[in-house]
Design a protein around this motif. Structure first.
Motif, short mmCIF file in Angstrom:
data_model
loop_
_atom_site.label_atom_id
_atom_site.label_comp_id
_atom_site.label_asym_id
_atom_site.label_seq_id
_atom_site.Cartn_x
_atom_site.Cartn_y
_atom_site.Cartn_z
N HIS A 60 0.87 -1.18 0.00
CA HIS A 60 0.00 0.00 0.00
C HIS A 60 0.91 1.23 0.00
O HIS A 60 1.75 1.37 0.90
N GLU A 84 -2.09 -3.21 -3.56
CA GLU A 84 -3.32 -3.76 -2.98
C GLU A 84 -4.55 -3.11 -3.61
O GLU A 84 -5.55 -3.77 -3.87
N THR A 85 -4.46 -1.79 -3.92
CA THR A 85 -5.63 -1.14 -4.53
C THR A 85 -5.28 -0.10 -5.60
O THR A 85 -6.12 0.21 -6.44
N LYS A 88 -6.23 -0.28 -9.32
CA LYS A 88 -7.59 -0.70 -9.69
C LYS A 88 -8.32 0.44 -10.40
O LYS A 88 -7.94 1.62 -10.30
N HIS A 121 -2.41 -4.99 -11.00
CA HIS A 121 -3.65 -5.66 -10.55
C HIS A 121 -4.69 -4.57 -10.39
O HIS A 121 -4.60 -3.79 -9.43
N TRP A 125 -12.46 -5.69 -13.12
CA TRP A 125 -12.95 -6.38 -11.92
C TRP A 125 -14.35 -5.86 -11.62
O TRP A 125 -14.70 -4.73 -12.01
N ARG A 127 -15.41 -5.22 -8.62
CA ARG A 127 -15.37 -4.41 -7.40
C ARG A 127 -14.50 -3.16 -7.57
O ARG A 127 -13.71 -3.06 -8.49
N GLN A 128 -14.64 -2.23 -6.67
CA GLN A 128 -13.91 -0.95 -6.64
C GLN A 128 -13.93 -0.22 -7.99
O GLN A 128 -12.93 0.32 -8.46
N ASN A 168 -9.94 -10.01 -13.52
CA ASN A 168 -9.94 -10.58 -12.18
C ASN A 168 -11.34 -11.08 -11.84
O ASN A 168 -12.32 -10.35 -11.98
N GLU A 169 -11.41 -12.36 -11.46
CA GLU A 169 -12.64 -12.93 -10.88
C GLU A 169 -13.86 -12.86 -11.81
O GLU A 169 -14.96 -12.44 -11.42
N GLN A 251 -5.36 -17.15 -6.69
CA GLN A 251 -5.23 -16.17 -5.61
C GLN A 251 -4.75 -16.80 -4.30
O GLN A 251 -3.91 -16.23 -3.59
N HIS A 253 -6.35 -17.47 -1.41
CA HIS A 253 -6.91 -17.04 -0.11
C HIS A 253 -7.49 -18.29 0.53
O HIS A 253 -8.61 -18.71 0.19
N GLU A 288 -2.14 -14.12 -4.29
CA GLU A 288 -2.68 -13.37 -3.13
C GLU A 288 -2.75 -14.25 -1.87
O GLU A 288 -3.68 -14.19 -1.10
N TRP A 345 -0.84 -11.92 0.30
CA TRP A 345 -1.66 -10.71 0.24
C TRP A 345 -1.39 -9.87 1.49
O TRP A 345 -2.16 -9.86 2.45
N TRP A 353 -6.09 -7.57 5.16
CA TRP A 353 -7.50 -7.25 4.83
C TRP A 353 -8.45 -8.15 5.62
O TRP A 353 -9.60 -7.82 5.85
O1 G3I Z 1 -8.99 4.82 -0.02
C1 G3I Z 1 -10.33 4.87 0.51
C2 G3I Z 1 -10.41 5.95 1.58
O2 G3I Z 1 -10.19 7.22 0.99
C3 G3I Z 1 -11.80 5.91 2.24
O3 G3I Z 1 -11.84 6.84 3.29
C4 G3I Z 1 -12.03 4.49 2.79
C5 G3I Z 1 -13.36 4.36 3.47
O4 G3I Z 1 -14.34 4.07 2.52
O5 G3I Z 1 -11.97 3.55 1.70
C6 G3I Z 1 -10.67 3.53 1.12
O6 G3I Z 1 -10.66 2.59 0.06
C7 G3I Z 1 -10.67 1.23 0.50
C8 G3I Z 1 -9.46 0.52 -0.15
O7 G3I Z 1 -9.46 -0.89 0.18
C9 G3I Z 1 -8.14 1.13 0.30
O8 G3I Z 1 -7.93 0.90 1.64
C10 G3I Z 1 -11.95 0.57 0.00
O9 G3I Z 1 -13.05 1.16 0.68
C11 G3I Z 1 -11.90 -0.93 0.29
O10 G3I Z 1 -13.02 -1.58 -0.31
C12 G3I Z 1 -10.64 -1.52 -0.36
O11 G3I Z 1 -10.60 -2.90 -0.02
C13 G3I Z 1 -9.70 -3.67 -0.82
C14 G3I Z 1 -10.52 -4.63 -1.71
O12 G3I Z 1 -9.67 -5.53 -2.41
C15 G3I Z 1 -11.32 -3.86 -2.75
O13 G3I Z 1 -10.42 -3.18 -3.60
C16 G3I Z 1 -8.82 -4.48 0.12
O14 G3I Z 1 -7.96 -3.59 0.83
C17 G3I Z 1 -7.99 -5.48 -0.66
O15 G3I Z 1 -7.24 -6.32 0.22
C18 G3I Z 1 -8.89 -6.36 -1.52
O16 G3I Z 1 -8.08 -7.21 -2.28
C19 G3I Z 1 -8.80 -8.15 -3.13
C20 G3I Z 1 -8.01 -8.28 -4.42
O17 G3I Z 1 -7.88 -7.03 -5.04
C21 G3I Z 1 -8.69 -9.30 -5.33
N1 G3I Z 1 -8.82 -10.59 -4.67
C22 G3I Z 1 -9.53 -10.52 -3.38
C23 G3I Z 1 -8.84 -9.53 -2.45
C24 G3I Z 1 -9.53 -9.50 -1.10
O18 G3I Z 1 -10.85 -9.01 -1.25
#
Ligand code: G3I
Length: 391
Positions: A60, A84-85, A88, A121, A125, A127-128, A168-169, A251, A253, A288, A345, A353
């Motif tokens: 990170h 980690e993010t 994305k 990465h 996807w 998500r996000q 991804n996924e 991955q 996990h 991961e 991971w 996480w």
């Molecule tokens: O950066 C924002 C911050 O500004 C905000 O205040 C906060 C509260 O909402 O959110 C922050 O973003 C978070 C981000 O992680 C950074 O910390 C997101 O909400 C949160 O959803 C995100 O979670 C990550 C998730 O993927 C979604 O991207 C996890 O850390 C990360 O470990 C997880 O990793 C995934 C792999 O990419 C794919 N495989 C599964 C793995 C676990 O879910």
């Protein structure tokens, strides 16, 4: 498989690590009592390098900037990193017409400055995604949005990314779509998005290893077997259509503590899947890895031992290559296993996480990674290091 490794004392570990790296600011205390390094590789990076295997973790940017002990440990132990993010779609795309590269640039520069490779990465996807995605992306403009995103991002880091998780996924058998495809936002607006993404990525960065990455394909249970079959069919179909793909990311996990459905045991079915993937001429990465201990009692020595045994068993299965057989140590330096990289991971339990998604019911912090929250090696570290070293 019981762990049969001679674990150095904490002082020996300090000495081994200090002797093995020139880093002054090591995160480990009492460096002044350093002793001669033992014959065992003291770092994951040293253990894996003899087999031309990369070992890494997700990182990170903000934590690398803030936590010196964390940063020193990453530099000391790892030869490949993944964000980690920060790579994305959501974090990179504040608006439909703009990109935010500061954090991704920081991570690529950090990796290069410290002699490490960088994974990307991911481009696609479910998500996000950015908040504007659903209101802006339509069946009419989706291909242009996707192609522009990949061309811009892959083009920016062309030649600097070891491998991209292009998609991804994409498999979710329970969604009931043909081929077990996930009914994701991209699937809804652009049913051919997978082929488009891989073709665009190849053109944008011919140097990168193009990877399909997924989870839930590790266990011996029926659901994992169904998902593995769908992943194999997906990549076979891509090859038949002439779509460029180079690797499958598993991955990893995974969990400690056996479950009746076999979802927490890893072995024959996974080994067969890996042989099937290798027979398609594809490489593999464990992308991961972490071993959650939520099913285990709170007692730390019990948890640590069980988690380390899963690391040992799982890495025995996945790194042994096509000759794997249950119960036989099949480590051989002369066989090229198709696994080219092992990434966890995270590197320390301090930032996993798993303490946010799927945390333990008793509120105890998870112990799922090679280093604990105090940056000290866990039994899982020794299990991973020994597996990398012997593989
Ligand atoms: O950066 C924002 C911050 O500004 C905000 O205040 C906060 C509260 O909402 O959110 C922050 O973003 C978070 C981000 O992680 C950074 O910390 C997101 O909400 C949160 O959803 C995100 O979670 C990550 C998730 O993927 C979604 O991207 C996890 O850390 C990360 O470990 C997880 O990793 C995934 C792999 O990419 C794919 N495989 C599964 C793995 C676990 O879910």
């Amino acid at each position: 498989m019981a762990l049969s490794h001679r674990r150095p004392t904490r002082r020996q570990f300090l000495a081994q690590t200090a002797a093995a790296t020139s880093l002054a600011a090591l995160p480990i205390k009492n460096l002044a009592q350093a002793q001669p390094a033992s014959t065992q590789s003291p770092t994951l990076k040293a253990a894996s390098s003899s087999r031309n295997l990369l070992v890494g973790c997700c990182v990170h940017a903000a934590t690398l900037k803030r936590d010196a002990a964390y940063t020193a440990l990453v530099k000391q132990q790892m030869s490949i990193l993944v964000a980690e993010t920060e790579f994305k779609f959501g974090p990179l795309r504040p608006t439909p017409t703009t990109f935010f590269f500061d954090d991704a640039d920081y991570l690529v520069n950090f990796a290069e400055r410290n002699g490490m490779k960088m994974r990307g990465h991911n481009f696609v996807w479910h998500r996000q995604l950015p908040t504007w995605f659903d209101s802006y992306v339509t069946p009419q403009n989706a291909e242009q949005v996707l192609v522009n995103h990949i061309e811009t991002v892959a083009g920016r880091y062309k030649g600097r990314i070891h491998s991209w998780d292009v998609v991804n996924e994409a498999i979710q058998v329970s969604d009931g779509l043909p081929g077990g495809l996930r009914n994701s936002p991209w699937q809804k607006v652009l049913p051919g998005y997978i082929d488009i993404a891989f073709r665009t990525a190849r053109q944008a960065d011919p140097h990168a290893i193009l990877t399909y990455n997924d989870y839930g394909i590790e266990g011996e249970d029926a659901a994992s077997s169904a998902k593995r079959a769908a992943v194999l069919a997906l990549v076979r179909g891509m090859q038949q259509r002439g779509i460029p793909i180079d690797a499958v990311g598993i991955q990893s996990h995974i969990s400690a503590g056996p479950k009746p459905d076999g979802s927490h045991t890893y072995g024959p079915a996974l080994a067969q899947f890996m042989r099937d993937v290798q027979s398609l001429g594809l490489k593999m990465m464990l992308t991961e890895m972490d071993v959650n201990d939520r099913e285990l009692p709170a007692d730390i020595p019990t948890r640590d031992k069980a988690v380390a045994e899963v690391y040992a068993n799982y890495l025995h299965t996945t790194l042994a290559g096509p000759d794997w057989r249950p119960g036989r140590i099949a480590y051989s330096r002369d066989r090229a296993s198709a696994v080219i990289a092992v990434l966890t991971w995270g590197i320390t339990d301090k930032y996993t996480w798993l303490n946010h998604e799927g945390a333990r019911k008793d509120g105890q912090p998870e112990r799922c990674l090679p280093f604990d929250a105090d940056m000290q090696p866990t039994p899982a570290f020794y299990a991973e290091r020994d597996a990398l070293q012997r593989s």
